[in-house]
Design a protein around this motif. Sequence first.
Motif, PDB file in Angstrom:
ATOM      1  N   LEU A 135      59.261  53.523  46.798  1.00  0.00           N
ATOM      2  CA  LEU A 135      58.949  52.798  45.568  1.00  0.00           C
ATOM      3  C   LEU A 135      57.812  53.505  44.841  1.00  0.00           C
ATOM      4  O   LEU A 135      57.209  54.431  45.369  1.00  0.00           O
ATOM      5  CB  LEU A 135      58.522  51.361  45.898  1.00  0.00           C
ATOM      6  N   GLY A 136      57.506  53.035  43.663  1.00  0.00           N
ATOM      7  CA  GLY A 136      56.349  53.512  42.927  1.00  0.00           C
ATOM      8  C   GLY A 136      55.240  52.481  43.019  1.00  0.00           C
ATOM      9  O   GLY A 136      55.439  51.385  43.539  1.00  0.00           O
ATOM     10  N   VAL A 137      54.078  52.834  42.516  1.00  0.00           N
ATOM     11  CA  VAL A 137      52.951  51.907  42.529  1.00  0.00           C
ATOM     12  C   VAL A 137      52.153  52.079  41.245  1.00  0.00           C
ATOM     13  O   VAL A 137      52.048  53.189  40.705  1.00  0.00           O
ATOM     14  CB  VAL A 137      52.061  52.125  43.785  1.00  0.00           C
ATOM     15  N   HIS A 138      51.654  50.984  40.729  1.00  0.00           N
ATOM     16  CA  HIS A 138      50.775  51.005  39.557  1.00  0.00           C
ATOM     17  C   HIS A 138      49.551  50.170  39.897  1.00  0.00           C
ATOM     18  O   HIS A 138      49.677  49.026  40.337  1.00  0.00           O
ATOM     19  CB  HIS A 138      51.471  50.414  38.323  1.00  0.00           C
ATOM     20  N   ILE A 139      48.370  50.745  39.718  1.00  0.00           N
ATOM     21  CA  ILE A 139      47.120  50.013  39.963  1.00  0.00           C
ATOM     22  C   ILE A 139      46.424  49.812  38.635  1.00  0.00           C
ATOM     23  O   ILE A 139      46.151  50.773  37.915  1.00  0.00           O
ATOM     24  CB  ILE A 139      46.209  50.792  40.943  1.00  0.00           C
ATOM     25  N   ASP A 140      46.140  48.580  38.306  1.00  0.00           N
ATOM     26  CA  ASP A 140      45.389  48.243  37.100  1.00  0.00           C
ATOM     27  C   ASP A 140      43.911  48.314  37.462  1.00  0.00           C
ATOM     28  O   ASP A 140      43.313  47.345  37.924  1.00  0.00           O
ATOM     29  CB  ASP A 140      45.774  46.840  36.623  1.00  0.00           C
ATOM     30  N   TRP A 141      43.305  49.502  37.306  1.00  0.00           N
ATOM     31  CA  TRP A 141      41.936  49.750  37.764  1.00  0.00           C
ATOM     32  C   TRP A 141      40.920  48.806  37.147  1.00  0.00           C
ATOM     33  O   TRP A 141      39.907  48.490  37.774  1.00  0.00           O
ATOM     34  CB  TRP A 141      41.549  51.202  37.505  1.00  0.00           C
ATOM     35  N   ALA A 142      41.185  48.324  35.944  1.00  0.00           N
ATOM     36  CA  ALA A 142      40.248  47.402  35.295  1.00  0.00           C
ATOM     37  C   ALA A 142      40.178  46.063  36.038  1.00  0.00           C
ATOM     38  O   ALA A 142      39.203  45.330  35.891  1.00  0.00           O
ATOM     39  CB  ALA A 142      40.657  47.173  33.844  1.00  0.00           C
ATOM     40  N   ARG A 143      41.191  45.765  36.844  1.00  0.00           N
ATOM     41  CA  ARG A 143      41.220  44.483  37.557  1.00  0.00           C
ATOM     42  C   ARG A 143      40.821  44.599  39.026  1.00  0.00           C
ATOM     43  O   ARG A 143      40.790  43.599  39.735  1.00  0.00           O
ATOM     44  CB  ARG A 143      42.616  43.878  37.448  1.00  0.00           C
ATOM     45  N   VAL A 144      40.531  45.803  39.494  1.00  0.00           N
ATOM     46  CA  VAL A 144      40.138  45.987  40.893  1.00  0.00           C
ATOM     47  C   VAL A 144      38.647  45.671  41.012  1.00  0.00           C
ATOM     48  O   VAL A 144      37.816  46.347  40.403  1.00  0.00           O
ATOM     49  CB  VAL A 144      40.422  47.431  41.374  1.00  0.00           C
ATOM     50  N   PRO A 145      38.297  44.658  41.780  1.00  0.00           N
ATOM     51  CA  PRO A 145      36.876  44.295  41.902  1.00  0.00           C
ATOM     52  C   PRO A 145      36.119  45.306  42.766  1.00  0.00           C
ATOM     53  O   PRO A 145      36.679  45.918  43.674  1.00  0.00           O
ATOM     54  CB  PRO A 145      36.917  42.931  42.587  1.00  0.00           C
ATOM     55  N   LEU A 146      34.856  45.483  42.440  1.00  0.00           N
ATOM     56  CA  LEU A 146      33.973  46.350  43.226  1.00  0.00           C
ATOM     57  C   LEU A 146      32.896  45.497  43.876  1.00  0.00           C
ATOM     58  O   LEU A 146      32.436  44.512  43.290  1.00  0.00           O
ATOM     59  CB  LEU A 146      33.303  47.399  42.336  1.00  0.00           C
ATOM     60  N   LEU A 147      32.493  45.874  45.061  1.00  0.00           N
ATOM     61  CA  LEU A 147      31.364  45.207  45.704  1.00  0.00           C
ATOM     62  C   LEU A 147      30.091  45.514  44.925  1.00  0.00           C
ATOM     63  O   LEU A 147      29.958  46.596  44.352  1.00  0.00           O
ATOM     64  CB  LEU A 147      31.213  45.696  47.151  1.00  0.00           C
ATOM     65  N   ALA A 148      29.170  44.584  44.926  1.00  0.00           N
ATOM     66  CA  ALA A 148      27.908  44.777  44.215  1.00  0.00           C
ATOM     67  C   ALA A 148      27.217  46.037  44.720  1.00  0.00           C
ATOM     68  O   ALA A 148      27.094  46.253  45.921  1.00  0.00           O
ATOM     69  CB  ALA A 148      27.001  43.563  44.415  1.00  0.00           C
ATOM     70  N   GLY A 149      26.799  46.896  43.809  1.00  0.00           N
ATOM     71  CA  GLY A 149      26.046  48.092  44.163  1.00  0.00           C
ATOM     72  C   GLY A 149      26.880  49.293  44.554  1.00  0.00           C
ATOM     73  O   GLY A 149      26.356  50.386  44.722  1.00  0.00           O
ATOM     74  N   VAL A 150      28.202  49.127  44.677  1.00  0.00           N
ATOM     75  CA  VAL A 150      29.029  50.231  45.162  1.00  0.00           C
ATOM     76  C   VAL A 150      29.108  51.385  44.161  1.00  0.00           C
ATOM     77  O   VAL A 150      29.143  52.544  44.546  1.00  0.00           O
ATOM     78  CB  VAL A 150      30.435  49.734  45.580  1.00  0.00           C
ATOM     79  N   ARG A 151      29.126  51.085  42.889  1.00  0.00           N
ATOM     80  CA  ARG A 151      29.206  52.153  41.881  1.00  0.00           C
ATOM     81  C   ARG A 151      27.984  53.063  41.987  1.00  0.00           C
ATOM     82  O   ARG A 151      28.097  54.288  41.964  1.00  0.00           O
ATOM     83  CB  ARG A 151      29.335  51.577  40.476  1.00  0.00           C
ATOM     84  N   GLY A 152      26.815  52.475  42.136  1.00  0.00           N
ATOM     85  CA  GLY A 152      25.594  53.277  42.265  1.00  0.00           C
ATOM     86  C   GLY A 152      25.605  54.140  43.508  1.00  0.00           C
ATOM     87  O   GLY A 152      25.160  55.289  43.486  1.00  0.00           O
ATOM     88  N   LEU A 153      26.109  53.609  44.615  1.00  0.00           N
ATOM     89  CA  LEU A 153      26.216  54.401  45.843  1.00  0.00           C
ATOM     90  C   LEU A 153      27.161  55.590  45.651  1.00  0.00           C
ATOM     91  O   LEU A 153      26.856  56.709  46.070  1.00  0.00           O
ATOM     92  CB  LEU A 153      26.707  53.523  46.995  1.00  0.00           C
ATOM     93  N   ALA A 154      28.293  55.353  45.013  1.00  0.00           N
ATOM     94  CA  ALA A 154      29.247  56.433  44.768  1.00  0.00           C
ATOM     95  C   ALA A 154      28.642  57.497  43.866  1.00  0.00           C
ATOM     96  O   ALA A 154      28.819  58.697  44.093  1.00  0.00           O
ATOM     97  CB  ALA A 154      30.524  55.868  44.166  1.00  0.00           C
ATOM     98  N   GLU A 155      27.904  57.069  42.847  1.00  0.00           N
ATOM     99  CA  GLU A 155      27.265  58.019  41.946  1.00  0.00           C
ATOM    100  C   GLU A 155      26.218  58.877  42.665  1.00  0.00           C
ATOM    101  O   GLU A 155      25.956  59.990  42.254  1.00  0.00           O
ATOM    102  CB  GLU A 155      26.636  57.282  40.765  1.00  0.00           C
ATOM    103  N   ARG A 156      25.658  58.364  43.759  1.00  0.00           N
ATOM    104  CA  ARG A 156      24.669  59.118  44.541  1.00  0.00           C
ATOM    105  C   ARG A 156      25.329  59.947  45.643  1.00  0.00           C
ATOM    106  O   ARG A 156      24.639  60.550  46.459  1.00  0.00           O
ATOM    107  CB  ARG A 156      23.633  58.181  45.129  1.00  0.00           C
ATOM    108  N   GLY A 157      26.658  59.950  45.683  1.00  0.00           N
ATOM    109  CA  GLY A 157      27.368  60.784  46.632  1.00  0.00           C
ATOM    110  C   GLY A 157      27.690  60.144  47.973  1.00  0.00           C
ATOM    111  O   GLY A 157      28.162  60.819  48.883  1.00  0.00           O
ATOM    112  N   MET A 158      27.456  58.846  48.113  1.00  0.00           N
ATOM    113  CA  MET A 158      27.792  58.155  49.360  1.00  0.00           C
ATOM    114  C   MET A 158      29.290  57.920  49.394  1.00  0.00           C
ATOM    115  O   MET A 158      29.866  57.406  48.438  1.00  0.00           O
ATOM    116  CB  MET A 158      27.054  56.839  49.451  1.00  0.00           C
ATOM    117  N   VAL A 159      29.935  58.312  50.482  1.00  0.00           N
ATOM    118  CA  VAL A 159      31.384  58.173  50.590  1.00  0.00           C
ATOM    119  C   VAL A 159      31.732  57.392  51.848  1.00  0.00           C
ATOM    120  O   VAL A 159      30.906  57.232  52.738  1.00  0.00           O
ATOM    121  CB  VAL A 159      32.072  59.553  50.607  1.00  0.00           C
ATOM    122  N   THR A 160      32.968  56.936  51.916  1.00  0.00           N
ATOM    123  CA  THR A 160      33.408  56.128  53.049  1.00  0.00           C
ATOM    124  C   THR A 160      33.744  57.008  54.251  1.00  0.00           C
ATOM    125  O   THR A 160      33.910  58.210  54.123  1.00  0.00           O
ATOM    126  CB  THR A 160      34.645  55.309  52.662  1.00  0.00           C
ATOM    127  N   GLY A 161      33.862  56.372  55.413  1.00  0.00           N
ATOM    128  CA  GLY A 161      34.132  57.082  56.653  1.00  0.00           C
ATOM    129  C   GLY A 161      35.570  57.284  56.895  1.00  0.00           C
ATOM    130  O   GLY A 161      35.994  57.968  57.772  1.00  0.00           O
TER     131      GLY A 161
END
Length: 73
Positions: free
Chosen positions: A47-73
């Motif tokens: 199948l295909g998949v479509h993600i509506d990125w504007a509707r995907v919630p982010l945890l508080a503070g996660v954007r700042g962590l990503a901008e500082r180069g912190m990545v997941t394990g």
Amino acid sequence: MNAPIPTPKLNTAGPELAALPGVHAITDVTGFGLAGHALEIARGAQLGVHIDWARVPLLAGVRGLAERGMVTG
């Protein structure tokens, strides 16, 4: 003295979540992220998949962590 860094325990909840009624697919988004795993599931189901990125919630503070180069394990 610094506290020891805890050992990562990725996927430890997987078997319990997979046993829940109605669960027929499950993935851990910490490695490849939501997009990578959604694509993997979609390809597996031919199948295909479509993600509506504007509707995907982010945890508080996660954007700042990503901008500082912190990545997941």
